[in-house]
Design an enzyme around this catalytic site. Structure first.
Site, mmCIF file in Angstrom:
data_model
loop_
_atom_site.group_PDB
_atom_site.id
_atom_site.type_symbol
_atom_site.label_atom_id
_atom_site.label_comp_id
_atom_site.label_asym_id
_atom_site.label_seq_id
_atom_site.Cartn_x
_atom_site.Cartn_y
_atom_site.Cartn_z
ATOM 1 N N VAL A 202 27.151 38.744 65.871
ATOM 2 C CA VAL A 202 27.295 37.869 67.039
ATOM 3 C C VAL A 202 27.914 38.624 68.218
ATOM 4 O O VAL A 202 27.440 38.509 69.361
ATOM 5 C CB VAL A 202 28.136 36.615 66.686
ATOM 6 C CG1 VAL A 202 28.243 35.689 67.880
ATOM 7 C CG2 VAL A 202 27.517 35.876 65.497
ATOM 8 N N ALA B 234 26.898 31.299 87.008
ATOM 9 C CA ALA B 234 28.359 31.127 86.942
ATOM 10 C C ALA B 234 28.997 31.245 88.327
ATOM 11 O O ALA B 234 30.088 30.733 88.556
ATOM 12 C CB ALA B 234 28.957 32.168 86.006
ATOM 13 N N GLU C 57 30.438 26.314 71.272
ATOM 14 C CA GLU C 57 29.035 25.920 71.092
ATOM 15 C C GLU C 57 28.371 26.672 69.933
ATOM 16 O O GLU C 57 27.580 26.109 69.174
ATOM 17 C CB GLU C 57 28.251 26.173 72.394
ATOM 18 C CG GLU C 57 26.804 25.752 72.352
ATOM 19 C CD GLU C 57 26.622 24.250 72.162
ATOM 20 O OE1 GLU C 57 26.944 23.492 73.075
ATOM 21 O OE2 GLU C 57 26.145 23.846 71.084
ATOM 22 N N GLY D 221 21.687 39.379 58.876
ATOM 23 C CA GLY D 221 22.906 38.975 59.609
ATOM 24 C C GLY D 221 23.085 37.471 59.694
ATOM 25 O O GLY D 221 23.916 36.994 60.456
ATOM 26 N N LYS E 203 30.679 22.764 59.832
ATOM 27 C CA LYS E 203 29.918 22.337 61.021
ATOM 28 C C LYS E 203 29.876 20.809 61.112
ATOM 29 O O LYS E 203 29.992 20.242 62.198
ATOM 30 C CB LYS E 203 28.510 22.922 60.957
ATOM 31 C CG LYS E 203 28.505 24.440 61.117
ATOM 32 C CD LYS E 203 27.187 25.033 60.689
ATOM 33 C CE LYS E 203 27.125 26.528 60.942
ATOM 34 N NZ LYS E 203 25.989 27.167 60.260
ATOM 35 N N GLY F 171 21.718 34.310 63.620
ATOM 36 C CA GLY F 171 21.118 35.543 64.131
ATOM 37 C C GLY F 171 21.802 35.977 65.424
ATOM 38 O O GLY F 171 22.439 35.162 66.101
HETATM 39 P P1 NDP Z 1 30.073 40.302 61.345
HETATM 40 O O1 NDP Z 1 30.682 40.582 60.027
HETATM 41 O O2 NDP Z 1 28.718 40.799 61.627
HETATM 42 O O3 NDP Z 1 31.055 40.847 62.481
HETATM 43 C C1 NDP Z 1 32.438 40.705 62.430
HETATM 44 C C2 NDP Z 1 33.049 41.683 63.424
HETATM 45 O O4 NDP Z 1 34.457 41.502 63.449
HETATM 46 C C3 NDP Z 1 32.796 43.136 63.081
HETATM 47 O O5 NDP Z 1 32.555 43.873 64.235
HETATM 48 C C4 NDP Z 1 34.099 43.591 62.417
HETATM 49 O O6 NDP Z 1 34.363 44.965 62.646
HETATM 50 C C5 NDP Z 1 35.100 42.737 63.165
HETATM 51 N N1 NDP Z 1 36.278 42.413 62.361
HETATM 52 C C6 NDP Z 1 36.309 41.668 61.227
HETATM 53 N N2 NDP Z 1 37.565 41.568 60.778
HETATM 54 C C7 NDP Z 1 38.347 42.270 61.622
HETATM 55 C C8 NDP Z 1 39.741 42.548 61.691
HETATM 56 N N3 NDP Z 1 40.572 42.075 60.760
HETATM 57 N N4 NDP Z 1 40.207 43.307 62.712
HETATM 58 C C9 NDP Z 1 39.347 43.771 63.660
HETATM 59 N N5 NDP Z 1 38.023 43.527 63.656
HETATM 60 C C10 NDP Z 1 37.530 42.784 62.646
HETATM 61 O O7 NDP Z 1 30.152 38.718 61.530
HETATM 62 P P2 NDP Z 1 29.196 37.807 62.409
HETATM 63 O O8 NDP Z 1 28.980 38.409 63.723
HETATM 64 O O9 NDP Z 1 28.024 37.422 61.590
HETATM 65 O O10 NDP Z 1 30.079 36.484 62.524
HETATM 66 C C11 NDP Z 1 31.154 36.412 63.424
HETATM 67 C C12 NDP Z 1 31.548 34.945 63.573
HETATM 68 O O11 NDP Z 1 30.451 34.213 64.094
HETATM 69 C C13 NDP Z 1 31.912 34.232 62.283
HETATM 70 O O12 NDP Z 1 32.917 33.285 62.552
HETATM 71 C C14 NDP Z 1 30.617 33.508 61.889
HETATM 72 O O13 NDP Z 1 30.844 32.376 61.095
HETATM 73 C C15 NDP Z 1 30.114 33.116 63.256
HETATM 74 N N6 NDP Z 1 28.682 32.872 63.354
HETATM 75 C C16 NDP Z 1 27.796 33.778 62.867
HETATM 76 C C17 NDP Z 1 26.441 33.603 63.044
HETATM 77 C C18 NDP Z 1 25.447 34.576 62.553
HETATM 78 O O14 NDP Z 1 24.243 34.320 62.687
HETATM 79 N N7 NDP Z 1 25.869 35.690 61.987
HETATM 80 C C19 NDP Z 1 25.924 32.405 63.751
HETATM 81 C C20 NDP Z 1 26.942 31.508 64.245
HETATM 82 C C21 NDP Z 1 28.275 31.745 64.044
HETATM 83 P P3 NDP Z 1 33.402 46.112 62.013
HETATM 84 O O15 NDP Z 1 32.058 45.916 62.646
HETATM 85 O O16 NDP Z 1 34.003 47.388 62.401
HETATM 86 O O17 NDP Z 1 33.390 45.841 60.546
HETATM 87 N N1 HSE Z 2 25.861 31.630 58.057
HETATM 88 C C1 HSE Z 2 25.523 30.682 59.047
HETATM 89 C C2 HSE Z 2 24.156 30.105 58.751
HETATM 90 C C3 HSE Z 2 25.523 31.339 60.399
HETATM 91 O O1 HSE Z 2 23.409 30.711 57.979
HETATM 92 O O2 HSE Z 2 23.823 29.053 59.281
HETATM 93 C C4 HSE Z 2 25.304 30.374 61.540
HETATM 94 O O3 HSE Z 2 26.381 29.510 61.673
#
Ligand code: NDP
Ligand code: HSE
Length: 436
Positions: A14, A33, A129, A187, A205, A302
């Site tokens: 994300v 914006a 959102e 992802g 959610k 995604g």
């Molecule tokens: P990822 O695991 O892909 O990314 C997490 C990021 O946070 C990475 O860059 C990681 O660093 C960093 N990170 C994690 N823990 C720490 C820490 N303790 N200190 C510093 N940096 C940290 O997760 P997502 O992007 O998939 O998800 C992020 C959020 O978005 C979550 O809350 C998820 O539920 C939400 N979300 C995800 C969606 C999706 O499609 N994936 C959709 C909607 C919401 P590094 O890269 O170096 O490991």
């Molecule tokens: N893991 C979640 C899903 C990401 O698959 O719907 C989006 O919130």
């Protein structure tokens, strides 16, 4: 006007997607914006990892508190996930007078009441959102677009990973674990994928949706959750034979007895639009007393679909920067003093129809025993199919659809049916929702 400065916590799916969209669409973001938006700092755990985004010009750190404590930053995007240190970082950002945008549904569902209270006291915005249904602007739709309605119920496919797995299993006969591994590689899945397949993510959610729909506090602990791991290919095939699809739903419904908050697989008539929402797509059906049913559909997970929601929040927050805090859209749709507790029902108090699959001995009188038990519990049968016995087996599958009944009665009936000597194993039950 001075550009608005953004700090991003997390550069994964994300976070990386958000950097890409903010950079690529900088002109439209400025146009909407009214100010330039620039990312000045970002944090990740491992700074040598390859990224989906270009981080040139962004000051990187492994310490997210450095970003949150940077006095030049106006808005923090919390895109790390997890509860800790995400909660401490968000509270620190708020204490520092920064606005926060998060995609973290677990954080909002579990700690949102506290976070929004602190944000209101400090006069800052917390936007979320992306926390529900990925790129589908469902929070904005309910919080603003439907604000003239009393929401009676909503039902949604709100986990992309789960829907992707069910679709691939149904359409291609693929193995559950293979599809889950693909969802992780793409992802879509949570850091702990049991959140996706056991209904916990959908429960987070639903907690958020129910709060903004009904004006109740966030209360994840009152959501009934069931995942998709018990769904078999046979159930999917029998459901189709009867004209239904099996989907994993989050349902929030007001009833005269109280509110139902439930997440579980459900049979839905295949003619419903929502029954045809496949793959990683999400959809939320919302029923308002004035508008009737409305349906919101799009990518539920995604990188860029979720970034779309994060960037929409960025634009909203930037537009509202100069407004008085009391004139902003309330975090949970209702003004804080209008959010009131309402009775949330336990699962035994739910009223639904059911699909039942049982394995019965192939001999006269067995079905009569089963239907007698159902009748004693006031459960009416809507349809029944008895399949051919499998080769070399003396048992056969029986599939029944029932009319709506109180779950307590169904639990009692199932226990009695399972105790019959002519019935083998467990009765597999899936709730059935007509969503009419
Ligand atoms: P990822 O695991 O892909 O990314 C997490 C990021 O946070 C990475 O860059 C990681 O660093 C960093 N990170 C994690 N823990 C720490 C820490 N303790 N200190 C510093 N940096 C940290 O997760 P997502 O992007 O998939 O998800 C992020 C959020 O978005 C979550 O809350 C998820 O539920 C939400 N979300 C995800 C969606 C999706 O499609 N994936 C959709 C909607 C919401 P590094 O890269 O170096 O490991
Ligand atoms: N893991 C979640 C899903 C990401 O698959 O719907 C989006 O919130």
């Amino acid at each position: 006007m001075k550009p608005v400065k953004i700090g991003i916590l997390g550069l994964g799916t994300v976070g990386g997607g958000t950097v890409n969209v903010l950079q690529r669409n900088a002109d439209v973001v400025r146009g909407r914006a009214g100010r330039d938006v620039i990312i000045t700092r970002a944090s990740a755990q491992n700074l040598t990892r390859s990224r989906i985004c270009d981080t040139q010009g962004i000051q990187l750190t492994t310490d997210p508190f450095e970003v949150v404590n940077d006095p030049d930053i106006d808005i923090i995007l919390e895109l790390m996930g997890g509860l800790s240190p995400a909660k401490e970082l968000v509270l620190q950002a708020i204490a520092n007078g920064k606005h926060v945008i998060t995609a973290n549904k677990a954080l909002i569902a579990l700690h949102g009441n506290e976070i929004f209270k602190k944000a209101s006291e400090r006069g800052v915005m917390v936007a979320f959102e992306a926390a529900v249904a990925g790129g589908v602007p469902i929070i904005k739709a309910i919080r603003e677009g439907l604000s003239g309605n009393q929401i009676e119920w909503l039902a949604g496919i709100i986990n992309g990973t789960g829907n992707f797995i069910l679709t691939e299993m149904r359409d291609k006969g693929r193995d559950f674990n293979d599809v889950l591994a693909e969802a992780q590689a793409l992802g879509y899945a949570e850091a702990d994928p049991t959140f996706d397949v056991e209904g916990i993510d959908a429960g987070h959610k639903l907690t958020i949706l129910a709060s903004i729909a009904f004006g109740i506090p966030l209360q994840f602990d009152k959501v009934y959750t069931e995942g998709i791991t018990q769904i078999t290919r046979d159930d999917v095939a029998y459901a189709e034979e009867l004209g239904y699809r099996i989907k994993h739903l989050g349902i929030a419904r007001k009833t005269p007895q109280g509110i139902e908050l439930r997440v579980h697989p459900a049979l839905i008539p295949e003619r419903r639009l929502i029954a045809n929402v496949d793959g990683v797509k999400n959809a939320v059906l919302v029923y308002g007393d004035a508008v009737g049913p409305t349906l919101y559909y799009g990518a539920g997970a995604g990188a860029e679909p979720t970034a779309s929601a994060v960037v929409a929040d960025v634009v909203d927050v930037v537009r509202a920067l100069t407004s008085d805090p009391e004139n902003r859209v309330p975090h949970l749709a209702f003004q804080p003093d209008a959010i009131v507790e309402q009775l949330v029902l336990t699962s035994e108090q739910f009223t639904t129809a059911y699909y039942l699959r049982l394995t019965a001995e192939d001999k006269p009188g067995v079905l009569a025993e089963v239907t007698k038990i159902l009748a004693l519990h006031q459960i009416s049968i809507e349809a029944i199919i008895q399949k051919e016995p499998q080769p070399n087996k003396t048992t056969l599958p029986v599939i029944m659809l029932t009319q709506k009944t109180l779950e307590k009665e169904m639990n009692a009936a199932i226990a009695e049916i399972e105790a019959l000597s002519s019935i083998t194993g467990k009765v597999n039950r899936i709730r059935l929702e007509t969503l009419g």
